[in-house]
Enzyme design. Structure first.
Site, PDB file in Angstrom:
ATOM      1  N   TYR A  58      88.205  44.835  27.148  1.00 53.78           N
ATOM      2  CA  TYR A  58      87.278  43.700  27.196  1.00 53.78           C
ATOM      3  C   TYR A  58      88.017  42.373  27.171  1.00 53.78           C
ATOM      4  O   TYR A  58      89.032  42.198  27.836  1.00 53.78           O
ATOM      5  CB  TYR A  58      86.264  43.791  26.052  1.00 53.78           C
ATOM      6  CG  TYR A  58      85.544  45.103  25.990  1.00 53.78           C
ATOM      7  CD1 TYR A  58      84.829  45.576  27.087  1.00 53.78           C
ATOM      8  CD2 TYR A  58      85.578  45.887  24.844  1.00 53.78           C
ATOM      9  CE1 TYR A  58      84.165  46.787  27.043  1.00 53.78           C
ATOM     10  CE2 TYR A  58      84.908  47.098  24.781  1.00 53.78           C
ATOM     11  CZ  TYR A  58      84.207  47.543  25.891  1.00 53.78           C
ATOM     12  OH  TYR A  58      83.556  48.740  25.835  1.00 53.78           O
ATOM     13  N   TYR A  83      72.261  56.647  29.927  1.00 53.03           N
ATOM     14  CA  TYR A  83      73.420  55.899  29.429  1.00 53.03           C
ATOM     15  C   TYR A  83      73.534  55.990  27.910  1.00 53.03           C
ATOM     16  O   TYR A  83      74.623  56.196  27.372  1.00 53.03           O
ATOM     17  CB  TYR A  83      73.304  54.439  29.880  1.00 53.03           C
ATOM     18  CG  TYR A  83      74.405  53.552  29.354  1.00 53.03           C
ATOM     19  CD1 TYR A  83      75.700  53.651  29.840  1.00 53.03           C
ATOM     20  CD2 TYR A  83      74.146  52.601  28.358  1.00 53.03           C
ATOM     21  CE1 TYR A  83      76.711  52.841  29.356  1.00 53.03           C
ATOM     22  CE2 TYR A  83      75.147  51.777  27.870  1.00 53.03           C
ATOM     23  CZ  TYR A  83      76.429  51.911  28.366  1.00 53.03           C
ATOM     24  OH  TYR A  83      77.428  51.120  27.881  1.00 53.03           O
ATOM     25  N   SER A  90      81.769  53.665  24.358  1.00 54.46           N
ATOM     26  CA  SER A  90      82.216  53.055  25.617  1.00 54.46           C
ATOM     27  C   SER A  90      83.428  53.737  26.226  1.00 54.46           C
ATOM     28  O   SER A  90      83.790  53.436  27.376  1.00 54.46           O
ATOM     29  CB  SER A  90      82.523  51.573  25.402  1.00 54.46           C
ATOM     30  OG  SER A  90      81.333  50.838  25.230  1.00 54.46           O
ATOM     31  N   VAL A 145      82.965  51.561  20.302  1.00 57.45           N
ATOM     32  CA  VAL A 145      82.554  51.056  18.997  1.00 57.45           C
ATOM     33  C   VAL A 145      82.370  52.176  17.973  1.00 57.45           C
ATOM     34  O   VAL A 145      82.144  51.908  16.795  1.00 57.45           O
ATOM     35  CB  VAL A 145      81.267  50.215  19.097  1.00 57.45           C
ATOM     36  CG1 VAL A 145      81.519  48.962  19.916  1.00 57.45           C
ATOM     37  CG2 VAL A 145      80.115  51.033  19.664  1.00 57.45           C
ATOM     38  N   LYS A 159      82.965  55.177  29.616  1.00 58.62           N
ATOM     39  CA  LYS A 159      82.810  54.352  30.810  1.00 58.62           C
ATOM     40  C   LYS A 159      83.787  54.688  31.937  1.00 58.62           C
ATOM     41  O   LYS A 159      83.368  54.828  33.099  1.00 58.62           O
ATOM     42  CB  LYS A 159      82.913  52.879  30.439  1.00 58.62           C
ATOM     43  CG  LYS A 159      81.734  52.379  29.604  1.00 58.62           C
ATOM     44  CD  LYS A 159      81.940  50.943  29.153  1.00 58.62           C
ATOM     45  CE  LYS A 159      80.748  50.447  28.333  1.00 58.62           C
ATOM     46  NZ  LYS A 159      80.961  49.081  27.814  1.00 58.62           N
TER      47      LYS A 159
END
Length: 608
Positions: A246, A194, A64, A264, A67
C-alpha cells in the site's frame, strides 16, 4: 541436526517479540478478538523445505493477502487484456481502502487496493457476464488458494459474517465501481464473495508455501501441481512489488526489497523469485495496516540474509554436482590391507560434496540440508567450482560446521588456492584443504580413528606380507628374495625423477613415498602416496621406458629393489614366477589407473 537457519529464525523470533507497538484490527469484530502476542515466522524453499519458529500453525484469516492470488486467477480466467481493461497496475500512494479510481479511465489504480481486488474477484471464473454464480466463483477462488497452499483451505464463516456486517466502505467502493461500468450486475453479490475470500483460513506455514509457489514459477514445491501459469507469474509479482504494501510500498522496497503482500489479519507474505518464500504472522498492525512484527522480521531477514532482490542480482544457480563417498572414490593414499578393508565397510560415512555455481542463502540452505541429512560422520564441501559465495552463506556454513562438531560430526571445506571465500585467515577454523584429494585423505583418517582403525596401519611389513608376493609359493618367495637389494632412504630424498630410465622396481617395506607430477603453474599434483606393502615404478619397468613422475620420500624408510634386468630375465628362466609378479604388478597399477581415469572424466577443475 537442527539447521543454523532454525537457530537464526528462533533468535529473530525473540527480537520480534520485543517489538510491542501497534494494535490488532478492531474494525472487524472477529479480528479484534485475536491474541496480539501471537508471532510466527516461516521460510520455505522452492524445493519444499519449511523452517519454522513460533506460532506457525495458529490459524488466522488471509484477508488482503488473497488479493494477488485472486488477481492471478482473474488473469487466467478472463485473460490479460480483459483484466487490464478494468484494473490498472499503477501504485496508488493511497490507503488500501481508499475510494478512488483513475480519473480518466475509471479503473481502480491496481489490484492490491480494495477497489482493484473487488474487481479481480468479479473476473474470476470467466469474468463478468459469464453467468457464473457467486458460489461457483467462491469455489474457484478457494480451490485456487488451496492449490497455492498445497492443502484444502476453507472459509472462516464467523469472520466472513463479521466482515459482511461491517463492510460499509467496501460496499461503497463496489457501487462506485458499478457506476463506472467496472463491475457488471449486482455489486453486493461480488462483495459477498470478496468478504468470504478474505476470510479463508490459513496459517503461517501455508503462507510461506504460497510464497514459495510464486517464487517457483507457479509450481507448488511439495505437490508439484501448477497453481499459476508461468506467463502470469511476472505480472502478479510486478504488482506485488510496487503495490503490495500500500502506501508504505516505497519504504518497504528500499528497506526490504521483496515482492510482498500484507493482510490486516496479521500476515505478511514475501518472496525472492527463484529462491524462497517468507511468511510472518503477528496481529499487531501499524498505521498502514501492516503487521508491526512482520515488517520488522522481513527487514531483518532481508538484511541478515542479503535477500533484497536488487542486491541479490546474481542468480542462485548452484548444484551439488557430485557426491564422492570415500569407499567408492578413495584418496590417492595407497593404504595397508587392514585399513582398506575397514574403509570399504565404513567409507560411505565420509563424503565430499562437490558444488558448482553461486552460493547464495537459498542455495546454501539446500547444501546445508543435504550435508546435515546424510548419514555421515565426516564430510567436506568442495567450493572450488562455486563462482561466488555471499557473506550470509559463509556465516551459515561456519555455523553448520560448528553445529556438526557439537554432534560429534566433522565438516571441512575445499577451496581454490588464493581465494578466501570462507573468510578465514588460516586453514584451522574451519578446516580448509587446497584440493579434494587431501580432503578425502583427511576423511579417511578421521573415519579410521572413529571406527577403531587408527592402529591398523603398520609402520613396516615383512616380505611375505608385501602385495607383490601375493599367491607366491614358499619356493618362489625364496627365489625372489635372492634377487632383491635393500635400500634405506631419508625423508625428503628423491627416489626417482621424471625422465630417468626405469632400471628397478621399488618395494616399500617401511615408511611412506609420494609420486607426483609438476604442473604448469609451478605446483605439483600428487598421483599417489604409498605405505608399506606397495610397489612403485612398476609401469615404467614394464614399458621399458623413462619414468613419468617424481617419487620422493615423505618419511625415513626402507626399500627392496628388484632390478629391471632381473625381472625381465625371469620370463625365460622362471616363467611361473615372472607371470605371478606381472599379475601382481598389473593389479596394483590398474587400481591407480582406474582412479585417475575417473578423475579425468570429471568437469574441469573438479578432479584434484
Amino acid at each position: 541436526m537442527r539447521s543454523p537457519i532454525d537457530d537464526y529464525l528462533h533468535g529473530l523470533l525473540e527480537r520480534c517479540r520485543a517489538q510491542d507497538g501497534g494494535a490488532v484490527a478492531d474494525y472487524i469484530p472477529e479480528l479484534a478478538r485475536v491474541d496480539p502476542e501471537l508471532t510466527g515466522i516461516c521460510l520455505a524453499t522452492i524445493d519444499g523445505h519449511v523452517y519454522e519458529a513460533g506460532d506457525t500453525h495458529v490459524p488466522f484469516t488471509i484477508q488482503s493477502i488473497s488479493k494477488p492470488f485472486a488477481y492471478a486467477m482473474a488473469l487466467e480466467d478472463a485473460g490479460v487484456a480483459a483484466v487490464e481493461a478494468r484494473i490498472d497496475v499503477e501504485p496508488s500512494g493511497d490507503a488500501f481502502n481508499s475510494i478512488s479510481l483513475d480519473p480518466a479511465s475509471g479503473r481502480p489504480l491496481n489490484p492490491m487496493i480494495n477497489a482493484g481486488a473487488i474487481t479481480s474477484t468479479s473476473l474470476v471464473s470467466g469474468g463478468a457476464g459469464a453467468g457464473v454464480s457467486g458460489e461457483e466463483r467462491l469455489g474457484r477462488i478457494v480451490a485456487g488458494l488451496s492449490r497455492f497452499a498445497g492443502r484444502p483451505l476453507a472459509v472462516d464463516e464467523d469472520v466472513a459474517a463479521s466482515e459482511s456486517a461491517t463492510g460499509h466502505r467496501n460496499r461503497a467502493i463496489g457501487w462506485m465501481l458499478r457506476s463506472r461500468g467496472i463491475l457488471d450486475g449486482d455489486p453486493d453479490a461480488t462483495l459477498e464473495v470478496y468478504f468470504r475470500q478474505c476470510a479463508v483460513g490459513v496459517d503461517c506455514r501455508d503462507l510461506s508455501l504460497m510464497a514459495a509457489t510464486l517464487a517457483n514459477g507457479g509450481v507448488h514445491p511439495l505437490t508439484g501441481e501448477r497453481a499459476l501459469a508461468r506467463e502470469h507469474v511476472q505480472q502478479v509479482l510486478s504488482v506485488m512489488t510496487t503495490c503490495g504494501m500500500y502506501d508504505a510500498a516505497g519504504n518497504w522496497m528500499v528497506r526490504v526489497g521483496l515482492p510482498a503482500k500484507s493482510g490486516v489479519g496479521g500476515g505478511i507474505l514475501a518472496l525472492l523469485p527463484g529462491q524462497l518464500g517468507l511468511a510472518v504472522f503477528s496481529p499487531r498492525l501499524d498505521a498502514w495496516g501492516n503487521s508491526v512484527r512482520g515488517v520488522f522480521a522481513c527487514g531483518e531477514l532481508s538484511r541478515d540474509l542479503d535477500l533484497h532482490f536488487l542486491r541479490a542480482s546474481r542468480p542462485a544457480h548452484v548444484a551439488i554436482a557430485a557426491r564422492h563417498p570415500v569407499d567408492r572414490e578413495p584418496s590417492r593414499r595407497r593404504r595397508p590391507a587392514a585399513e582398506r578393508e575397514l574403509l570399504e565397510r565404513v567409507g560411505r560415512r565420509g563424503i565430499v560434496f562437490e558444488l558448482q555455481g553461486d552460493v547464495l542463502v537459498a542455495s546454501a540452505e539446500r547444501i546445508i540440508r543435504a550435508v546435515s541429512s546424510e548419514p555421515v560422520d565426516v564430510a567436506a564441501i568442495d567450493l572450488r567450482d562455486a563462482e561466488y559465495v555471499d557473506p550470509p552463506s559463509v556465516r551459515l556454513l561456519h555455523a553448520t560446521a560448528a553445529r556438526l562438531r557439537e554432534q560429534g560430526r566433522e565438516l571441512a571445506f575445499v577451496e581454490r588456492a588464493g581465494r578466501d571465500a570462507l573468510g578465514v585467515a588460516d586453514a584451522s577454523e574451519p578446516l580448509v584443504f587446497p584440493d579434494r584429494d587431501s580432503a578425502s585423505e583427511w576423511i579417511e583418517d578421521r573415519l579410521l580413528a572413529r571406527h577403531g582403525g587408527g592402529g591398523l596401519g603398520r609402520a613396516a611389513c615383512s616380505l611375505d606380507e608385501h602385495r607383490l608376493m601375493r599367491e607366491l609359493s614358499g619356493e618362489q618367495l625364496a627365489q625372489l628374495a635372492a634377487l632383491l637389494q635393500p635400500r634405506p632412504f631419508a625423508a625428503g630424498e628423491l627416489i626417482a625423477g621424471v625422465g630417468e630410465q626405469a632400471t628397478e622396481v621399488f618395494l616399500l617395506m617401511r615408511g611412506e613415498l609420494s609420486t607426483s607430477v609438476p604442473l604448469p603453474d609451478g605446483g605439483r599434483r600428487r598421483l599417489s602416496t604409498v605405505t608399506p606393502g606397495w610397489t612403485v615404478g612398476e609401469m615404467a619397468v614394464l614399458g621399458e621406458g623413462a619414468r613419468t613422475a617424481d617419487t620422493r620420500a615423505d618419511t625415513d624408510g626402507d626399500l627392496l629393489l628388484l632390478a629391471a634386468d632381473d625381472f625381465h630375465a625371469l620370463a625365460d628362466g622362471n616363467p611361473a614366477l615372472h607371470a605371478a609378479l606381472l599379475r601382481n604388478m598389473l593389479t596394483g597399477a590398474y587400481e591407480l589407473a582406474a582412479q585417475l581415469t575417473r578423475e579425468l572424466g570429471r568437469p574441469s577443475g573438479a578432479g584434484a
